[in-house]
Design a protein around this motif. Structure first.
Motif, PDB file in Angstrom:
ATOM      1  N   THR A   1       0.811  -1.216   0.000  1.00 31.23           N
ATOM      2  CA  THR A   1       0.000   0.000   0.000  1.00 31.23           C
ATOM      3  C   THR A   1       0.848   1.270   0.000  1.00 31.23           C
ATOM      4  O   THR A   1       1.966   1.309   0.484  1.00 31.23           O
ATOM      5  N   ARG A   2       0.237   2.331  -0.527  1.00 37.78           N
ATOM      6  CA  ARG A   2       0.906   3.616  -0.753  1.00 37.78           C
ATOM      7  C   ARG A   2       0.883   4.414   0.556  1.00 37.78           C
ATOM      8  O   ARG A   2      -0.091   5.074   0.876  1.00 37.78           O
TER       9      ARG A   2
ATOM     10  N   SER B   1      -4.217   4.853   2.672  1.00 37.24           N
ATOM     11  CA  SER B   1      -3.648   3.846   1.785  1.00 37.24           C
ATOM     12  C   SER B   1      -4.443   2.553   1.821  1.00 37.24           C
ATOM     13  O   SER B   1      -4.624   1.884   0.796  1.00 37.24           O
TER      14      SER B   1
END
Length: 459
Positions: free
Chosen positions: A188-189, A198
């Motif tokens: 995830t970002r 995220s």
């Protein structure tokens, strides 16, 4: 005909969550029978004495970065892993077919995902902080479909390593994964250490595209005081029909290259959080000068980042949809993170023996059946006639990890208590040592096609 007879052990069946005395006969790479104890071995079979030990399916690691490295493949073997899934976090070979064909004589089975970062690079979207253009996204779709047709195990997304990645790019790849009945996995970002937006993005991707979504190394992403909220978000999504799952490791300290966007100090990382685990500065905690030197001159050197919570490790591993993972990578001897050698024995030692968080049956289900179902591997992760003869014999009294971080110990120290690891019906490791048998195979479209549709529905 090759026959192996495992006698006198206690079988752990992850499908029925049961323990029972039984003998196991393996023949030509498959389990031929699970039969009453002391039933007698065929005269032409090699016999393993499993007295005092548990017998279970070999572990399946849903998140690794071995990608053909025999050294770290052997370290996985020695901790009881018989199947690894590579190509994670968006990084993979572009030509999956060529990769699979090149992997001969390997210690364990390999599945390989097709990665977003590899696809972006292939179409010229090389600016990590800018989205791909519309035409580039269409080409990425074509390349992704070609990879899935060639046997890719799913799609891996790495927006943390390419922060400019657009939702359009990820939706296109997740839609393709769903079309082929394969999962998507996402690193995830993270824009801050406690960022939950995220995770919302990952849930939205799964909900919009209908794909099965695996949130990668959950402890490393959310084990910083937001783990309960993050798990609640997953459970709420699952309650409305979104197929969210996760993999997570047994260490609070995560690992990446010093030059990657995720180890930039504006992400909230402090120098005291870092320890170098490869290269000439291995074992050191960098000061500002060394940090800047490494990012400029040695950006591929790896560091561990100490930001997580020890208690969060166990909180996340209690969650019913958590699969244990190593996040292992390609290292030289003496380098790396202890997860490369100790993850699964550490899991059993901590979660079952020391803390009593899970029963033996539950722990084995999390490490075998759940990843088999998630990845759509219908002949793995089970211990019954007709299944692949990928098996583990371990001592429940002595099993434990021995690996530690560089500067503190040996990251590649083999665990204790693993008596036998059997790959395709052959003894690949015995009493902590590899036998030299290379029975691992690459998993291709045929391995997923028979079970993926059932698996996507929960098997």
């Amino acid at each position: 005909m090759s026959k192996l007879f495992i006698s006198g052990g206690t079988v752990i069946d992850p499908e029925t969550l049961s323990l029972f005395q039984a003998d196991v006969l393996c023949e030509d790479g498959r389990i031929a029978a699970v039969q009453p104890a002391q039933s007698g071995a065929p005269k032409d079979a090699r016999v393993i004495d499993a007295s005092g030990c548990f017998v279970c399916p070999g572990f399946i690691d849903p998140h690794g970065h071995i990608d053909g490295c025999k050294y770290t493949g052997t370290l996985s073997l020695l901790q009881g892993i018989t199947t690894t899934v590579g190509g994670n976090c968006g990084f993979s070979p572009l030509d999956i077919d060529a990769f699979l064909r090149s992997q001969t004589a390997f210690p364990i089975h390999q599945a390989e995902m097709i990665g977003l970062c590899a696809l972006r690079e292939a179409v010229g979207a090389t600016d990590l902080f800018a989205p791909a253009k519309r035409a580039q996204v269409h080409t990425m779709e074509t390349l992704c479909e070609r990879a899935l047709q060639s046997g890719a195990a799913g799609v891996s997304l790495g927006p943390g390593y390419a922060p400019g990645t657009s939702l359009e790019e990820m939706e296109a790849l997740c839609t393709m994964a769903r079309r082929y009945g394969r999962p998507a996995a996402i690193d995830t970002r993270m824009f801050a250490m406690t960022d939950l937006n995220s995770l919302s993005e990952a849930i939205e991707l799964a909900e919009v595209t209908g794909c099965r979504m695996i949130v990668s190394h959950f402890e490393y992403q959310y084990g910083v005081g937001v783990e309960y909220k993050a798990l609640e978000m997953l459970e709420l999504a699952r309650a409305r029909g979104v197929d969210m799952r996760l993999d997570s490791g047994m260490y609070k300290d995560w690992c990446s290259s010093i030059g990657s966007p995720v180890t930039m100090r504006d992400n909230g990382i402090e120098l005291r959080h870092l320890r170098v685990i490869t290269g000439e500065h291995i074992g050191l905690v960098p000061d500002q000068a060394l940090y800047e030197h490494l990012r400029a001159a040695h950006p591929c050197d790896a560091v561990v980042v100490n930001t997580g919570s020890e208690e969060a490790v166990y909180t996340i591993q209690r969650y019913p949809m958590t699969m244990v993972s190593t996040d292992t990578g390609s290292y030289a001897p003496g380098e790396g993170h202890p997860q490369i050698a100790g993850s699964f024995p550490r899991y059993l030692r901590k979660m079952v023996i020391e803390r009593g968080e899970l029963s033996w049956e539950q722990a084995i289900a999390h490490t075998t059946l759940l990843p088999a179902q998630t990845m759509g591997l219908g002949r793995k992760g089970r211990i019954r006639a007709g299944m692949d003869a990928d098996l583990l014999v371990f001592d429940p009294e002595t099993i434990c990890d021995r690996a530690d971080f560089p500067g503190l110990g040996r990251p590649d120290a083999a665990p204790e208590g693993i008596r036998f690891v059997i790959v395709s019906g052959e003894i690949a490791a015995e009493n902590g040592c590899a036998t030299g048998v290379m029975a691992g195979k690459t998993l291709n479209s045929f391995d997923f096609i028979h079970s993926s549709r059932r698996a996507m529905a929960g098997d």
